[in-house]
Design a protein around this motif. Structure first.
Motif, PDB file in Angstrom:
ATOM      1  N   GLU A  34      12.718 -33.509  12.708  1.00 58.64           N
ATOM      2  CA  GLU A  34      11.533 -34.033  12.028  1.00 58.64           C
ATOM      3  C   GLU A  34      10.371 -33.050  12.117  1.00 58.64           C
ATOM      4  OE1 GLU A  34      10.655 -38.098  13.017  1.00 58.64           O
ATOM      5  OE2 GLU A  34      12.781 -38.629  13.132  1.00 58.64           O
ATOM      6  N   VAL A  35      10.293 -32.327  13.241  1.00 60.00           N
ATOM      7  CA  VAL A  35       9.277 -31.279  13.343  1.00 60.00           C
ATOM      8  C   VAL A  35       9.523 -30.224  12.267  1.00 60.00           C
ATOM      9  CG1 VAL A  35       8.300 -29.473  14.806  1.00 60.00           C
ATOM     10  CG2 VAL A  35       9.005 -31.654  15.819  1.00 60.00           C
ATOM     11  N   LYS A  36      10.775 -29.849  12.101  1.00 59.73           N
ATOM     12  CA  LYS A  36      11.135 -28.886  11.069  1.00 59.73           C
ATOM     13  C   LYS A  36      10.763 -29.417   9.685  1.00 59.73           C
ATOM     14  CE  LYS A  36      15.165 -26.549   9.071  1.00 59.73           C
ATOM     15  NZ  LYS A  36      16.645 -26.370   9.158  1.00 59.73           N
ATOM     16  N   ALA A  37      11.020 -30.690   9.459  1.00 57.90           N
ATOM     17  CA  ALA A  37      10.699 -31.296   8.165  1.00 57.90           C
ATOM     18  C   ALA A  37       9.201 -31.260   7.893  1.00 57.90           C
ATOM     19  CB  ALA A  37      11.219 -32.727   8.112  1.00 57.90           C
ATOM     20  N   LEU A  38       8.399 -31.598   8.899  1.00 57.96           N
ATOM     21  CA  LEU A  38       6.952 -31.630   8.715  1.00 57.96           C
ATOM     22  C   LEU A  38       6.402 -30.234   8.424  1.00 57.96           C
ATOM     23  CD1 LEU A  38       5.955 -34.177  11.503  1.00 57.96           C
ATOM     24  CD2 LEU A  38       5.937 -34.566   9.035  1.00 57.96           C
ATOM     25  N   ARG A  39       6.946 -29.240   9.088  1.00 60.38           N
ATOM     26  CA  ARG A  39       6.475 -27.875   8.840  1.00 60.38           C
ATOM     27  C   ARG A  39       6.841 -27.430   7.417  1.00 60.38           C
ATOM     28  NH1 ARG A  39       4.275 -26.038  13.316  1.00 60.38           N
ATOM     29  NH2 ARG A  39       5.024 -26.716  15.357  1.00 60.38           N
ATOM     30  N   TRP A  55      -1.738 -29.498  12.151  1.00 64.86           N
ATOM     31  CA  TRP A  55      -0.294 -29.313  12.043  1.00 64.86           C
ATOM     32  C   TRP A  55       0.133 -27.891  12.434  1.00 64.86           C
ATOM     33  CZ3 TRP A  55       2.827 -32.164   7.767  1.00 64.86           C
ATOM     34  CH2 TRP A  55       2.415 -33.497   7.673  1.00 64.86           C
ATOM     35  N   ASN A  56      -0.811 -27.052  12.809  1.00 61.25           N
ATOM     36  CA  ASN A  56      -0.484 -25.655  13.065  1.00 61.25           C
ATOM     37  C   ASN A  56       0.058 -25.403  14.470  1.00 61.25           C
ATOM     38  OD1 ASN A  56      -1.278 -24.836  10.490  1.00 61.25           O
ATOM     39  ND2 ASN A  56      -3.413 -24.585  11.121  1.00 61.25           N
ATOM     40  N   SER A  57      -0.120 -26.363  15.388  1.00 64.08           N
ATOM     41  CA  SER A  57       0.328 -26.135  16.758  1.00 64.08           C
ATOM     42  C   SER A  57       0.629 -27.459  17.435  1.00 64.08           C
ATOM     43  CB  SER A  57      -0.749 -25.376  17.550  1.00 64.08           C
ATOM     44  OG  SER A  57      -1.952 -26.127  17.590  1.00 64.08           O
ATOM     45  N   GLY A  58       1.376 -27.364  18.512  1.00 62.31           N
ATOM     46  CA  GLY A  58       1.682 -28.545  19.306  1.00 62.31           C
ATOM     47  C   GLY A  58       2.783 -29.393  18.700  1.00 62.31           C
ATOM     48  N   ASP A  59       2.962 -30.546  19.289  1.00 60.52           N
ATOM     49  CA  ASP A  59       3.993 -31.488  18.872  1.00 60.52           C
ATOM     50  C   ASP A  59       3.381 -32.530  17.938  1.00 60.52           C
ATOM     51  OD1 ASP A  59       6.850 -32.699  19.587  1.00 60.52           O
ATOM     52  OD2 ASP A  59       5.394 -34.350  19.605  1.00 60.52           O
ATOM     53  N   PRO A  60       4.049 -32.867  16.834  1.00 60.85           N
ATOM     54  CA  PRO A  60       3.449 -33.802  15.868  1.00 60.85           C
ATOM     55  C   PRO A  60       3.000 -35.120  16.477  1.00 60.85           C
ATOM     56  CG  PRO A  60       5.402 -32.778  14.937  1.00 60.85           C
ATOM     57  CD  PRO A  60       5.346 -32.349  16.362  1.00 60.85           C
ATOM     58  N   CYS A  61       3.822 -35.715  17.302  1.00 62.19           N
ATOM     59  CA  CYS A  61       3.518 -37.053  17.815  1.00 62.19           C
ATOM     60  C   CYS A  61       2.599 -37.036  19.021  1.00 62.19           C
ATOM     61  CB  CYS A  61       4.809 -37.785  18.173  1.00 62.19           C
ATOM     62  SG  CYS A  61       5.837 -38.211  16.744  1.00 62.19           S
ATOM     63  N   THR A  62       2.640 -35.967  19.815  1.00 66.11           N
ATOM     64  CA  THR A  62       1.835 -35.943  21.035  1.00 66.11           C
ATOM     65  C   THR A  62       0.587 -35.086  20.909  1.00 66.11           C
ATOM     66  OG1 THR A  62       3.108 -34.078  21.943  1.00 66.11           O
ATOM     67  CG2 THR A  62       3.894 -36.311  22.428  1.00 66.11           C
ATOM     68  N   SER A  63       0.443 -34.360  19.807  1.00 64.96           N
ATOM     69  CA  SER A  63      -0.727 -33.491  19.621  1.00 64.96           C
ATOM     70  C   SER A  63      -1.633 -33.981  18.497  1.00 64.96           C
ATOM     71  CB  SER A  63      -0.273 -32.052  19.325  1.00 64.96           C
ATOM     72  OG  SER A  63       0.476 -31.535  20.392  1.00 64.96           O
ATOM     73  N   ASN A  64      -1.457 -35.234  18.137  1.00 67.41           N
ATOM     74  CA  ASN A  64      -2.373 -35.846  17.163  1.00 67.41           C
ATOM     75  C   ASN A  64      -2.410 -35.115  15.829  1.00 67.41           C
ATOM     76  OD1 ASN A  64      -3.048 -37.832  18.985  1.00 67.41           O
ATOM     77  ND2 ASN A  64      -4.875 -36.751  19.728  1.00 67.41           N
ATOM     78  N   TRP A  65      -1.256 -34.886  15.241  1.00 67.81           N
ATOM     79  CA  TRP A  65      -1.237 -34.329  13.899  1.00 67.81           C
ATOM     80  C   TRP A  65      -1.814 -35.350  12.918  1.00 67.81           C
ATOM     81  CZ3 TRP A  65       3.621 -31.023  12.400  1.00 67.81           C
ATOM     82  CH2 TRP A  65       3.712 -29.927  13.284  1.00 67.81           C
ATOM     83  N   THR A  66      -2.677 -34.877  12.053  1.00 65.71           N
ATOM     84  CA  THR A  66      -3.347 -35.759  11.100  1.00 65.71           C
ATOM     85  C   THR A  66      -2.337 -36.539  10.250  1.00 65.71           C
ATOM     86  OG1 THR A  66      -5.275 -34.319  10.932  1.00 65.71           O
ATOM     87  CG2 THR A  66      -4.877 -35.823   9.091  1.00 65.71           C
ATOM     88  N   GLY A  67      -2.538 -37.849  10.186  1.00 66.93           N
ATOM     89  CA  GLY A  67      -1.732 -38.691   9.314  1.00 66.93           C
ATOM     90  C   GLY A  67      -0.363 -39.042   9.842  1.00 66.93           C
ATOM     91  N   ILE A  68      -0.044 -38.653  11.088  1.00 66.83           N
ATOM     92  CA  ILE A  68       1.270 -38.920  11.657  1.00 66.83           C
ATOM     93  C   ILE A  68       1.181 -40.071  12.647  1.00 66.83           C
ATOM     94  CG2 ILE A  68       3.195 -37.976  12.987  1.00 66.83           C
ATOM     95  CD1 ILE A  68       2.854 -36.731  10.233  1.00 66.83           C
ATOM     96  N   ILE A  69       1.968 -41.108  12.417  1.00 65.24           N
ATOM     97  CA  ILE A  69       2.078 -42.219  13.352  1.00 65.24           C
ATOM     98  C   ILE A  69       3.525 -42.299  13.804  1.00 65.24           C
ATOM     99  CG2 ILE A  69       1.909 -44.719  13.629  1.00 65.24           C
ATOM    100  CD1 ILE A  69      -0.400 -44.709  11.706  1.00 65.24           C
ATOM    101  N   CYS A  70       3.712 -42.314  15.112  1.00 66.29           N
ATOM    102  CA  CYS A  70       5.061 -42.226  15.663  1.00 66.29           C
ATOM    103  C   CYS A  70       5.422 -43.464  16.473  1.00 66.29           C
ATOM    104  CB  CYS A  70       5.186 -40.994  16.562  1.00 66.29           C
ATOM    105  SG  CYS A  70       4.924 -39.434  15.702  1.00 66.29           S
ATOM    106  N   GLN A  71       6.723 -43.620  16.690  1.00 64.95           N
ATOM    107  CA  GLN A  71       7.261 -44.633  17.573  1.00 64.95           C
ATOM    108  C   GLN A  71       8.400 -44.032  18.371  1.00 64.95           C
ATOM    109  OE1 GLN A  71       8.426 -48.015  15.247  1.00 64.95           O
ATOM    110  NE2 GLN A  71       6.386 -48.892  15.210  1.00 64.95           N
ATOM    111  N   SER A  72       8.630 -44.599  19.522  1.00 64.54           N
ATOM    112  CA  SER A  72       9.758 -44.139  20.320  1.00 64.54           C
ATOM    113  C   SER A  72      10.952 -45.047  20.087  1.00 64.54           C
ATOM    114  CB  SER A  72       9.390 -44.143  21.804  1.00 64.54           C
ATOM    115  OG  SER A  72       9.105 -45.471  22.230  1.00 64.54           O
ATOM    116  N   THR A  73      12.124 -44.536  20.388  1.00 70.51           N
ATOM    117  CA  THR A  73      13.336 -45.346  20.318  1.00 70.51           C
ATOM    118  C   THR A  73      14.008 -45.345  21.681  1.00 70.51           C
ATOM    119  OG1 THR A  73      14.692 -43.459  19.667  1.00 70.51           O
ATOM    120  CG2 THR A  73      13.662 -44.726  17.896  1.00 70.51           C
TER     121      THR A  73
END
Length: 936
Positions: A34-39, A55-73
């Motif tokens: 999913e990280v690959k997909a977002l990039r 979106w230029n650095s860090g992890d999408p879900c833990t680095s507060n990428w704009t517009g990304i809302i995550c859930q764990s499984t």
């Protein structure tokens, strides 16, 4: 029943909900695929305002990428992208196929951007997807059949794009689907009858496409269908399917302007029907006499070929607001029982429009309630009874009774800081900061909102868990058959909402929990005003929403009275027989009634202009002269008097004028009235005091125009033309856009004028195909003429785009289109190519923000491309002007909607960046997007 509100308020919420939320421990990380997909998604998008910098650095879900809302499984230890919320983020470019790798995604929201290209078929791999929200972009190509295999898809919104081709039959597999919003595209072919197997669909909105064939009777088998809206398609020769009478859940049936034939079916067995529109077809026969649902508010059977008497079944309808039967062949007596037996519902107003039929009688005892308006002009009954003359006059039906905004009081609140008085508060003087939303009901089941305002407020505040006095309906304005309103939410017992309350409301919106009763229909977001609350939601997507949402949505219901006037000119002048000199004038105005405009006598026109004294002349053209006049009531008007050689006949003009007289827009000059006498033909317009744009650019005005004012003029003119291209029914090509046809009122608001050369856009032929142009003799003004139109005689909407692009270049340089053998397009293009573009910017403009001017130049040159396909559409022009406006310092003070209605101090010099350097170095005219021209 509560369908549309989700769309709107949800959109709002999505706007607020841009900050990413993580629902699990930060020790986890996002699934690598999913990280690959977002990039990949980011690399395909153009982000001129750096909204996706996070979106230029860090992890999408833990680095507060704009517009990304995550859930764990619980099964793989990764965080997964649950929602992708990038609405209103000023993005262009294309959607990457890798979006299909977001395998746990439930909400995909790219609404109100400028994304082009096709919809990736790989979206069909996201089996978890529930909401696919792509409306308000520039997407094209066919709908991927793969989307039809998404088992959880609940809502698809692709409206207001350029999607073409057929509706895939695979969509019949969308068993969870409730909301099909696919209107305002170019979908073609027949509606798949297989859709009838979808048992959960509430909304089927396919209006304003190029659909053809017949309307499938099988749609009647959809047990949950509440709104079926197919307006402005071409089901040539099709009838209204008889099985539709068995649709027990149907609330609204709208088949306006669909080329339908046959009889009006008996729909009396539809128990909940609230809105019926079969107008502008070729329906024949009599109107069924069985009584319709007592819930019905609106019945529109106008502009057909119906005959026979008006049945009495329209009485005893307690919620009826509008009954439109005008322009048919109905005969017999006017059934006064309709209003005599009409129960009253709240403070409703009722319009009964019977104009232009063959009605001959009316009972002598016809007491009409004060809240009922009966229109009879154009019927024989009007010539036989003097005591009903008040029923036989033209009436302006453009405004709905009771829809005026409530008054407000400042109560001493500090408005500079955003505080407002909440007049609904129980406190004597309560000052607080609201946040507001602008919405538009796309398919309401009512004709007048005022009787339902309390129901609307009660329902919405209940769902938001707010007190009734926290919601204020600031205004509600009808735009044709749509209803635009502005809502303000006030905090309770405090001056500001706290962060948790903002986030709570955000969560309600983003999860699509709010639905409105079906009578209000589906809706769309126009804007969202966060004000000081923007700091609570620190994302660019959220703050951007409050500034852009008005985009080219198209606007305005009140459109073209100006249009009326101008086109009216053509018809009025063409069709009337000329009198020989010295013959006695015979007044024709008394036999011609035009809704919303007044018929003047020649003597009134002569008095208004001091007998057409040369001192009152303010203009002249090939049609004749224009005079400034003062009417008997003191109002100023402009009177266009046709010269003898340009007179036109009158046989068919009445029908055309009646159609045009329903169009009004604040950026088109309004028609006040007309004078039609043998030998004399005049049109009376509103007087625009500040003259033409050309006058201001040539130094004839007292004050020079600064850049914000020029940009406002460009945006206002573009919005007026946009309405002609997309909202007029049928659409219209102006054909003579130029600086001297753009007038400026007392607040320097631009209004497009002179529709004397306008042409109706092409209509579908008998096989359902719509030509992309009108073949016509070349007319227009040298310097503004579309080169392709000049060579091929093919007039298109892009011909107007070219002419308006020339006007934009005039605004920037003050040069004339053609002067001393030089062409403005070539001169500006040459300066751009050589990197000296700022050397030809009008020095009278004063200081200006170089980046804004640079983007404006690029837009103007894009409009003036020689090849039609290389030019943007008018909606794209409006959208880009909105973007440029938001870049100016003035945008912080004035919204994009108010730039066409409010004035800026023309003496104010805007703060500007340096004009050194060359921002044009990265321009690429071969691209599909404007916003990629100026990377930040």
């Amino acid at each position: 029943m509560m369908i549309g509100a989700r769309l709107l308020l949800s959109v709002v919420a999505l706007a607020i909900s841009c900050p990413p939320l993580v629902w699990s421990s930060t020790a986890q990380s996002t699934d690598p695929s999913e990280v690959k997909a977002l990039r990949a998604i980011k690399s395909n998008l153009v982000d001129p305002f750096s909204n996706l910098n996070s979106w230029n650095s860090g992890d999408p879900c833990t680095s507060n990428w704009t517009g990304i809302i995550c859930q764990s499984t619980t099964n793989d230890g990764y965080l997964h992208v649950h929602e992708l919320l990038l609405l209103n983020s000023n993005l262009s470019g294309t959607l990457a196929p890798e979006v299909g790798l977001l395998s746990r995604l439930e909400i995909m929201d790219f609404m109100w951007n400028n994304i082009s290209g096709s919809i990736p078929k790989e979206i069909g791999n996201i089996t978890s997807l529930k909401l696919l929200l792509l409306n308000g972009n520039r997407l094209s190509g066919f709908l991927p059949k793969e989307i039809g295999f998404l088992p959880n898809l609940n809502r698809i919104q692709i409206d207001e794009n350029q999607i073409s081709g057929p509706i895939p039959t695979s969509f019949a597999n969308l068993k969870s689907m409730k909301h099909f919003h696919m209107n305002n595209n170019s979908l073609s072919g027949q509606i798949p009858l297989e859709l009838s197997g979808l048992s959960s669909v509430f909304h089927l909105l396919l209006d304003n496409n190029k659909l053809s064939g017949h309307i499938p009777p099988e749609l009647a088998k959809m047990p949950s269908l509440q709104i079926l809206q197919l307006d402005n398609n071409n089901f040539s020769g099709s009838t209204v399917p008889t099985p539709f009478a068995n649709m027990t859940s149907l609330l609204k049936l709208s088949l306006r302007n669909c080329s339908l034939r046959g009889a009006v079916p008996d729909l009396s067995m539809i128990p909940q029907l609230i809105y019926l529109d079969l107008s502008w077809n070729q329906l024949e026969g009599t109107i069924p006499s069985n009584k319709l649902s007592e819930n019905i508010t609106t019945i529109d059977l106008s502009n057909n070929n119906l005959n026979g008497p008006i049945p009495s079944n329209f009485s005893h309808l307690p919620k009826l607001q509008r009954l439109s039967l005008e322009n048919n062949k109905l005969n017999g007596s006017v059934p006064s029982a309709i209003w005599q037996n009409m129960p009253l519902y709240g403070n409703k107003s009722v319009l009964l429009d019977f104009q232009n039929n063959s009605l001959t009688e009316l009972s002598a005892a016809f007491s009409i309630p004060e809240n009922v308006t009966v229109l009879l002009y154009g019927n024989p009954v009007c010539s036989g009874q003097i005591n009903i003359s008040n029923l036989c006059q033209p009436v302006n039906k453009s405004s709905a009774p009771g829809s005026s905004p409530d008054s407000n009081s400042s109560c001493g609140c500090n408005t500079d800081l955003g505080y407002e008085f909440n007049q609904l508060s129980p406190s004597t003087c309560s000052c607080s900061i609201p946040f507001g939303i602008g919405i538009r009901l796309k398919s309401p089941g009512i004709s007048y909102f005022h009787p339902y305002k309390d129901d609307f407020k009660d329902f919405l505040t209940n769902r938001l868990n707010l007190y009734r006095n926290q919601l204020y309906v600031d205004s509600d304005i009808w735009e044709g058959r749509r209803l635009k309103m502005y809502l303000k939410l006030f905090p309770s017992n405090t001056s500001l909402f706290n962060e948790s309350e903002i986030l709570r409301i955000r969560d309600i919106y983003s999860s699509w929990e709010i639905t409105l009763p079906g009578i209000f229909g589906p809706y769309e977001l126009l804007n969202f005003t966060l004000g000081p609350y923007a700091n609570v939601i620190p994302t660019t997507a959220a703050s951007g929403l409050s500034k852009i949402a008005i985009v080219g949505i198209v606007l305005g219901a009140c459109l073209g009275a100006a249009f009326i006037s101008a086109t009216v000119t053509v018809f009025i002048m063409k069709k009337l027989p000329r009198n020989q000199k010295g013959s006695k004038r015979r007044l024709l105005s008394s036999s011609i009634k035009i809704d919303g405009v007044k018929g003047f006598a020649f003597d009134e026109m002569a008095l208004a202009t001091s007998n057409f004294n040369s001192s009152t002349q303010v203009g002249e053209g090939g049609y004749g002269k224009v005079y400034k006049g003062v009417l008997a009531d003191g109002s100023l008007v402009a009177i266009k008097r046709a010269q003898e050689g340009s007179l036109q006949g009158s046989k068919e003009f009445f029908t055309e004028i009646q159609l045009l007289s329903r169009l009004h827009h604040r950026n088109l000059v309004s028609l006040v009235g007309y004078c039609i006498e043998e030998g004399e033909q005049m049109l009376v317009y509103e007087f625009i005091p500040n003259g033409t744009l050309r006058d201001h650019l040539t130094g004839k005005s007292k004050e020079p125009m600064n850049f914000p004012v020029r940009l406002r003029v460009a945006l206002a003119a573009a919005k007026g033309i946009l309405y002609l291209h997309t909202e007029a029914d049928p659409p219209i090509f102006h054909r003579d856009i130029k600086a001297s046809n753009i007038l400026l009122d007392s607040k320097l608001v631009a209004k497009v004028a002179d529709f004397g050369l306008s042409r109706l856009a092409p209509v579908p032929d008998f096989e359902g195909a719509t030509p992309d142009h009108v073949s016509t003799v070349v007319k227009g003004t040298p310097g503004y003429l579309d080169p392709e139109y000049f060579l091929t005689h093919k007039l298109t909407d892009k011909s107007d785009v070219y002419s308006l692009g020339v006007v934009f270049l005039e605004l920037l340089t003050a040069m004339k289109p053609i002067s001393h053998g030089k062409n403005i397009v070539r001169e500006v293009n040459s300066a751009y190519q050589s990197g000296n573009i700022f050397s030809i910017i009008d020095s009278q403009m004063g200081a200006y923000p170089s980046e804004c001017v640079g983007k404006f130049v690029s837009l103007a040159l894009k409009c003036c491309q020689d090849e039609t396909d290389m030019r943007p559409s008018m909606s794209e022009v409006v959208r880009e002007l909105e973007v440029i406006w938001r870049m100016t310092p003035e945008s912080d003070v004035m919204s994009t909607d108010s730039v066409v209605t409010e004035s800026l101090d023309t003496n104010t010099t805007p703060s500007s960046s340096s004009v050194t350097g060359n921002p044009f170095s990265t321009l690429n005219f071969s691209g599909n997007s404007f916003s990629n021209l100026y990377p930040r």
